[in-house]
Design a protein around this motif. Structure first.
Motif, PDB file in Angstrom:
ATOM      1  N   ARG A 205       0.831  -1.201   0.000  1.00  0.00           N
ATOM      2  CA  ARG A 205       0.000   0.000   0.000  1.00  0.00           C
ATOM      3  C   ARG A 205       0.877   1.267   0.000  1.00  0.00           C
ATOM      4  NH1 ARG A 205      -5.072   0.408   2.120  1.00  0.00           N
ATOM      5  NH2 ARG A 205      -4.682  -1.377   3.491  1.00  0.00           N
ATOM      6  N   LYS A 206       1.893   1.265   0.861  1.00  0.00           N
ATOM      7  CA  LYS A 206       2.745   2.446   0.968  1.00  0.00           C
ATOM      8  C   LYS A 206       3.559   2.679  -0.302  1.00  0.00           C
ATOM      9  CE  LYS A 206       2.970   2.513   5.999  1.00  0.00           C
ATOM     10  NZ  LYS A 206       3.785   2.295   7.219  1.00  0.00           N
ATOM     11  N   VAL A 207       4.030   1.596  -0.914  1.00  0.00           N
ATOM     12  CA  VAL A 207       4.768   1.747  -2.169  1.00  0.00           C
ATOM     13  C   VAL A 207       3.832   2.234  -3.271  1.00  0.00           C
ATOM     14  CG1 VAL A 207       6.144   0.572  -3.933  1.00  0.00           C
ATOM     15  CG2 VAL A 207       6.480   0.011  -1.522  1.00  0.00           C
ATOM     16  N   ASP A 208       2.622   1.678  -3.333  1.00  0.00           N
ATOM     17  CA  ASP A 208       1.639   2.154  -4.321  1.00  0.00           C
ATOM     18  C   ASP A 208       1.381   3.649  -4.158  1.00  0.00           C
ATOM     19  OD1 ASP A 208       1.311  -0.365  -5.401  1.00  0.00           O
ATOM     20  OD2 ASP A 208      -0.606  -0.775  -4.406  1.00  0.00           O
ATOM     21  N   MET A 209       1.230   4.094  -2.931  1.00  0.00           N
ATOM     22  CA  MET A 209       0.966   5.514  -2.697  1.00  0.00           C
ATOM     23  C   MET A 209       2.158   6.373  -3.098  1.00  0.00           C
ATOM     24  SD  MET A 209      -2.114   5.404  -1.801  1.00  0.00           S
ATOM     25  CE  MET A 209      -2.352   7.147  -1.472  1.00  0.00           C
ATOM     26  N   ALA A 210       3.373   5.868  -2.874  1.00  0.00           N
ATOM     27  CA  ALA A 210       4.566   6.591  -3.313  1.00  0.00           C
ATOM     28  C   ALA A 210       4.608   6.680  -4.836  1.00  0.00           C
ATOM     29  CB  ALA A 210       5.826   5.914  -2.777  1.00  0.00           C
ATOM     30  N   VAL A 211       4.240   5.594  -5.503  1.00  0.00           N
ATOM     31  CA  VAL A 211       4.189   5.589  -6.971  1.00  0.00           C
ATOM     32  C   VAL A 211       3.176   6.615  -7.474  1.00  0.00           C
ATOM     33  CG1 VAL A 211       3.397   4.206  -8.952  1.00  0.00           C
ATOM     34  CG2 VAL A 211       5.048   3.252  -7.319  1.00  0.00           C
ATOM     35  N   LEU A 212       2.005   6.635  -6.881  1.00  0.00           N
ATOM     36  CA  LEU A 212       0.992   7.609  -7.291  1.00  0.00           C
ATOM     37  C   LEU A 212       1.478   9.040  -7.099  1.00  0.00           C
ATOM     38  CD1 LEU A 212      -2.336   5.998  -6.037  1.00  0.00           C
ATOM     39  CD2 LEU A 212      -1.711   6.519  -8.392  1.00  0.00           C
ATOM     40  N   ASP A 213       2.217   9.274  -6.037  1.00  0.00           N
ATOM     41  CA  ASP A 213       2.763  10.608  -5.817  1.00  0.00           C
ATOM     42  C   ASP A 213       3.755  10.974  -6.922  1.00  0.00           C
ATOM     43  OD1 ASP A 213       3.031  12.985  -4.024  1.00  0.00           O
ATOM     44  OD2 ASP A 213       5.100  12.291  -3.917  1.00  0.00           O
ATOM     45  N   MET A 214       4.583  10.009  -7.331  1.00  0.00           N
ATOM     46  CA  MET A 214       5.510  10.249  -8.447  1.00  0.00           C
ATOM     47  C   MET A 214       4.755  10.543  -9.731  1.00  0.00           C
ATOM     48  SD  MET A 214       8.317   7.236  -7.837  1.00  0.00           S
ATOM     49  CE  MET A 214       8.778   6.790  -6.163  1.00  0.00           C
ATOM     50  N   TRP A 215       3.711   9.772  -9.996  1.00  0.00           N
ATOM     51  CA  TRP A 215       2.946   9.942 -11.236  1.00  0.00           C
ATOM     52  C   TRP A 215       2.257  11.297 -11.293  1.00  0.00           C
ATOM     53  CZ3 TRP A 215      -0.052   4.673 -11.948  1.00  0.00           C
ATOM     54  CH2 TRP A 215       0.864   3.664 -12.292  1.00  0.00           C
ATOM     55  N   THR A 216       1.699  11.724 -10.177  1.00  0.00           N
ATOM     56  CA  THR A 216       0.880  12.936 -10.190  1.00  0.00           C
ATOM     57  C   THR A 216       1.697  14.211  -9.976  1.00  0.00           C
ATOM     58  OG1 THR A 216       0.342  12.614  -7.845  1.00  0.00           O
ATOM     59  CG2 THR A 216      -1.224  11.737  -9.463  1.00  0.00           C
ATOM     60  N   THR A 217       2.994  14.050  -9.735  1.00  0.00           N
ATOM     61  CA  THR A 217       3.858  15.223  -9.582  1.00  0.00           C
ATOM     62  C   THR A 217       4.951  15.275 -10.640  1.00  0.00           C
ATOM     63  OG1 THR A 217       5.196  14.041  -7.932  1.00  0.00           O
ATOM     64  CG2 THR A 217       3.429  15.461  -7.102  1.00  0.00           C
ATOM     65  N   GLY A 218       4.782  14.514 -11.719  1.00  0.00           N
ATOM     66  CA  GLY A 218       5.672  14.612 -12.867  1.00  0.00           C
ATOM     67  C   GLY A 218       7.068  14.067 -12.660  1.00  0.00           C
ATOM     68  N   ARG A 219       7.195  13.010 -11.838  1.00  0.00           N
ATOM     69  CA  ARG A 219       8.519  12.442 -11.542  1.00  0.00           C
ATOM     70  C   ARG A 219       8.682  11.080 -12.213  1.00  0.00           C
ATOM     71  NH1 ARG A 219       6.993  12.599  -5.695  1.00  0.00           N
ATOM     72  NH2 ARG A 219       8.845  11.353  -5.257  1.00  0.00           N
ATOM     73  N   ALA A 220       8.506  11.064 -13.538  1.00  0.00           N
ATOM     74  CA  ALA A 220       8.570   9.810 -14.289  1.00  0.00           C
ATOM     75  C   ALA A 220       9.939   9.158 -14.187  1.00  0.00           C
ATOM     76  CB  ALA A 220       8.207  10.045 -15.754  1.00  0.00           C
TER      77      ALA A 220
END
Length: 289
Positions: A205-220
């Motif tokens: 869950r925590k890794v998924d949330m970190a991934v979503l944060d990367m996706w939604t803040t332009g950190r591809a």
């Protein structure tokens, strides 16, 4: 010259279909239903004529396969979860021309690509569940590409690049859908039903949330660097081939776009789920938001 008009990471979990059925689970996935419908609305508004879908439930073990039938029709029951999905009738036009262009570009990139038109080759639910919401009038063509479960992230980056070349060489306006989960660790059978609305691991869950944060803040670039490890450690569905294809199409580490999350992150039988619309470089999407 063809154009990619939409690129999204989407959920397809069977509990979305269960959410439509009368009974105690009716409406449990309403936010996901609305998010999938919104992706379909955006695709139509942007003039999409084809949904190209990386289907993590059409799992291949050798090569990369496209369903190039002229028409997809039939009735579907899930072998995995027949009590969740059954008697799902469908009828969609296909896109054999784009399938062949994709095959040619995959082969040109040094990989094995095949197009199939077998009578008994039907659609899987990672295509059918999203299409129910996105393509209700069956006006948009449907082209699934399978996901090789023994493939690498690097291979799937190259497949994404090949698909992008094929789109540009076509006359199509394409909406690409990476149809698969975030983390995908299924719980043990004895406790699976108790996790209908949860993720099986707090770490996932925590890794998924970190991934979503990367996706939604332009950190591809940051996400791409961790993607192989993410796939291994969080039990990637279909080798996370759909996600690697998506970013391969968008520009890989050079992609600067910030994804728009269209529904809250949710757990479903242990797996992490979401819908995110990624802006396509060079394509103005502001009018559809």
């Amino acid at each position: 010259m063809g154009e990619l008009v939409l690129a999204a990471k989407i959920t397809h979990v069977p509990s979305i279909w269960l959410s439509l059925q009368p009974g105690k689970h009716f409406g449990i996935r309403r936010p996901a239903e609305l998010a999938l419908s919104e992706v379909g609305r955006r695709a139509r508004e942007r003039g999409a004529d084809t949904f190209l879908i990386a289907d993590t439930h059409w799992m291949n073990s050798i090569g990369f396969h496209l369903n190039g039938k002229e028409r997809h029709s039939g009735s579907y029951a899930s072998h995995e979860l027949p009590h969740f999905i059954h008697d799902l009738e469908y009828d969609y036009p296909g896109n054999p021309e784009l399938a062949e262009l994709a095959r040619q570009e995959i082969v040109a990139g040094g990989q094995k690509g095949l197009v199939h038109t077998y009578r008994d080759l039907g659609l899987e639910y990672a295509t059918l569940v999203p299409m129910y919401f996105m393509n209700p009038d069956s006006n948009i063509r449907v082209l699934p590409i399978g996901c090789n479960v023994y493939s690498s992230i690097e291979e799937n980056r190259r497949i994404g690049e090949a698909l992008m070349r094929a789109i540009r060489h076509s006359d199509n306006r394409v909406a690409f859908l990476a149809s698969g989960s975030l983390s995908h660790a299924f719980p043990d059978n004895e406790v699976a039903e108790s996790l209908l609305n949860d993720v099986s691991s707090e770490i996932n869950r925590k890794v998924d949330m970190a991934v979503l944060d990367m996706w939604t803040t332009g950190r591809a670039a940051e996400f791409i660097d961790m993607l192989p490890d993410y796939n291994r450690r969080c039990s990637g569905e279909g080798a996370m081939a759909d996600t690697a294809m998506l970013f391969g199409m968008l520009g890989w580490r050079d992609y600067k776009g910030s994804g728009e999350q269209l529904c809250p992150y949710f757990g479903s039988t242990g797996t992490g789920q979401v819908v995110v619309d990624f802006p396509v470089p060079g394509h103005d999407t502001m009018s559809s938001r």
